[in-house]
Every structure is written in C-alpha cells, then in structure tokens.
Design a protein around this motif. Structure first.
Motif, short mmCIF file in Angstrom:
data_model
loop_
_atom_site.label_atom_id
_atom_site.label_comp_id
_atom_site.label_asym_id
_atom_site.label_seq_id
_atom_site.Cartn_x
_atom_site.Cartn_y
_atom_site.Cartn_z
N GLY A 29 -47.34 33.39 -75.47
CA GLY A 29 -46.64 34.64 -75.18
C GLY A 29 -47.58 35.71 -74.68
N VAL A 33 -47.57 37.53 -70.92
CA VAL A 33 -47.52 38.98 -70.77
C VAL A 33 -48.70 39.46 -69.92
CG1 VAL A 33 -47.74 41.19 -72.00
CG2 VAL A 33 -46.17 39.44 -72.84
N GLY A 36 -48.20 38.43 -66.30
CA GLY A 36 -47.12 39.22 -65.73
C GLY A 36 -47.54 40.64 -65.41
N SER A 140 -43.13 40.23 -58.36
CA SER A 140 -43.01 41.04 -59.57
C SER A 140 -43.34 40.18 -60.77
CB SER A 140 -41.59 41.57 -59.69
OG SER A 140 -41.37 42.10 -60.97
N SER A 142 -42.18 40.80 -63.76
CA SER A 142 -41.24 41.12 -64.83
C SER A 142 -40.70 39.87 -65.53
CB SER A 142 -40.09 41.97 -64.31
OG SER A 142 -39.36 41.28 -63.33
N THR A 143 -40.46 38.79 -64.80
CA THR A 143 -39.97 37.57 -65.43
C THR A 143 -41.00 37.02 -66.41
OG1 THR A 143 -38.65 37.05 -63.49
CG2 THR A 143 -39.09 35.24 -65.01
N ILE A 145 -43.31 38.68 -67.91
CA ILE A 145 -43.42 39.61 -69.04
C ILE A 145 -42.30 39.36 -70.03
CG2 ILE A 145 -43.25 42.05 -69.70
CD1 ILE A 145 -44.71 42.69 -67.05
N TRP A 146 -41.09 39.14 -69.52
CA TRP A 146 -39.95 38.88 -70.42
C TRP A 146 -40.14 37.57 -71.17
CZ3 TRP A 146 -36.79 42.19 -72.32
CH2 TRP A 146 -36.47 43.35 -71.61
N ILE A 147 -40.60 36.54 -70.49
CA ILE A 147 -40.85 35.26 -71.16
C ILE A 147 -41.92 35.44 -72.24
CG2 ILE A 147 -41.80 32.92 -70.85
CD1 ILE A 147 -40.44 32.93 -68.06
N ALA A 149 -42.78 38.19 -73.78
CA ALA A 149 -42.27 39.01 -74.88
C ALA A 149 -41.36 38.19 -75.79
CB ALA A 149 -41.51 40.21 -74.32
N ALA A 150 -40.55 37.31 -75.20
CA ALA A 150 -39.66 36.46 -76.01
C ALA A 150 -40.47 35.49 -76.87
CB ALA A 150 -38.69 35.70 -75.11
N THR A 152 -43.62 35.80 -77.83
CA THR A 152 -44.35 36.58 -78.84
C THR A 152 -43.41 37.05 -79.94
OG1 THR A 152 -45.93 37.29 -77.15
CG2 THR A 152 -45.86 38.58 -79.17
#
Length: 174
Positions: A29, A33, A36, A140, A142-143, A145-147, A149-150, A152
């Motif tokens: 995770g 991040v 990303g 970007s 962002s994808t 980062i979301w993965i 964050a999920a 983590t």
C-alpha cells in the motif's frame, strides 16, 4: 487459570499469521501511494525539456539541447532515446510550425530562458486547441493512490483488529 502450552503455540501462530498479512498490505500500500504521488511529476507528452548533451532523459517529453533547440539523444530509463519534435495529436503543419519557431528563436546565436518559455507556450497553445480525443492527457496517479490507500487501510484495520483481540485475551489471562 493456568495457560496450556497449546495456547502459547496458537498465540504464536496467530501472531505470525497476522504479521504475514498485515506487513505486506502496509508495504505494498505504501509503495502504491508513493508511486501514485510521483506519477504526475514526470514531463507530460507536450512538455519540452531543455537540457545539455549527456544529461539523462525520462520516458516522456521532448528533450532539446538548451542553446540550439536541436533534439537530443539521451539515455533514458534503460534505453537510448532520440527526441523528434513530433507531438502526439499534432498535424504535420503544427509540428513544422514548432520547428520553425525554434529555428527562428535560435537564429540570433542561441536560446535564452525566455525563448524556452516561448517555445513551451506555443506548444501548450497548439495542444490546448486540439479536438477532443486527439489530445493525449498527462498520466494521473490517482488510481494508484486509491489502491495504495485501500491496501494500507485494510492493513491498518487488520492490525487494529488483531491488537484489540490481543488486548482482550491479555485481560482474560490468555
């Protein structure tokens, strides 16, 4: 109440299991991040980077010699790369217009920092006028980062669940 040796073995196995689940989730995770967050920092497809001969170059962007505006041959991520001053979605005339603008600016003996900005402004203006579907957008992160964050978050939720259960068992004398 006295602990049995099988209870200690079970606790040790659960601790190893928890660690083998939680640590990879947190590590992967965190990597997602970090990657990303750094994705948007690379030059975009319409970015001109003025550099010196021998400098390293990235996978994206056009690398030009800072004083002459000539396309550079530079070492990128694992490959030798040659810039071509061909921008994605630009017509032949638009690419020729950029080359002519560069040549005009370099006629007086070299390119200044103001000339560098002028070239980038011209390219940005052409890119902004491209019809939808032909303009290549900057990547970007962002994808990722979301993965990250999920993953983590899942690792932290598991860690807090295991910690809560450990605390309850400790209170109960296990």
């Amino acid at each position: 109440m006295r602990r049995k040796s099988s209870d200690s073995t079970a606790v040790a196995l659960l601790t190893v299991l928890a660690g083998s689940l939680i640590l990879p989730l947190l590590l992967v995770g965190g990597i997602f991040v970090a990657v990303g967050l750094n994705t948007g920092s690379a030059p975009g497809p319409y970015t001109v980077v003025f550099a010196a001969v021998g400098d390293e170059c990235g996978a994206k962007g056009q690398y030009l010699e800072a004083s002459t505006g000539e396309p550079l041959r530079c070492m990128g991520p694992g490959v030798l790369r040659t810039s071509s001053l061909e921008f994605p979605g630009f017509s032949r005339e638009q690419n020729d217009d950029v080359r002519h603008w560069l040549a005009t600016l370099a006629e007086d003996g070299g390119l200044s920092v103001f000339d560098h900005r002028s070239v980038q402004t011209k390219i940005d203006g052409i890119a902004d006028g491209l019809p939808p579907g032909t303009r290549v957008e900057r990547e970007s992160g962002s994808t990722m980062i979301w993965i990250g964050a999920a993953l983590t978050g899942a690792g932290l939720a598991l860690a807090s669940g295991f910690a809560r259960r450990w605390h309850q068992n400790r209170r109960a004398g296990f």
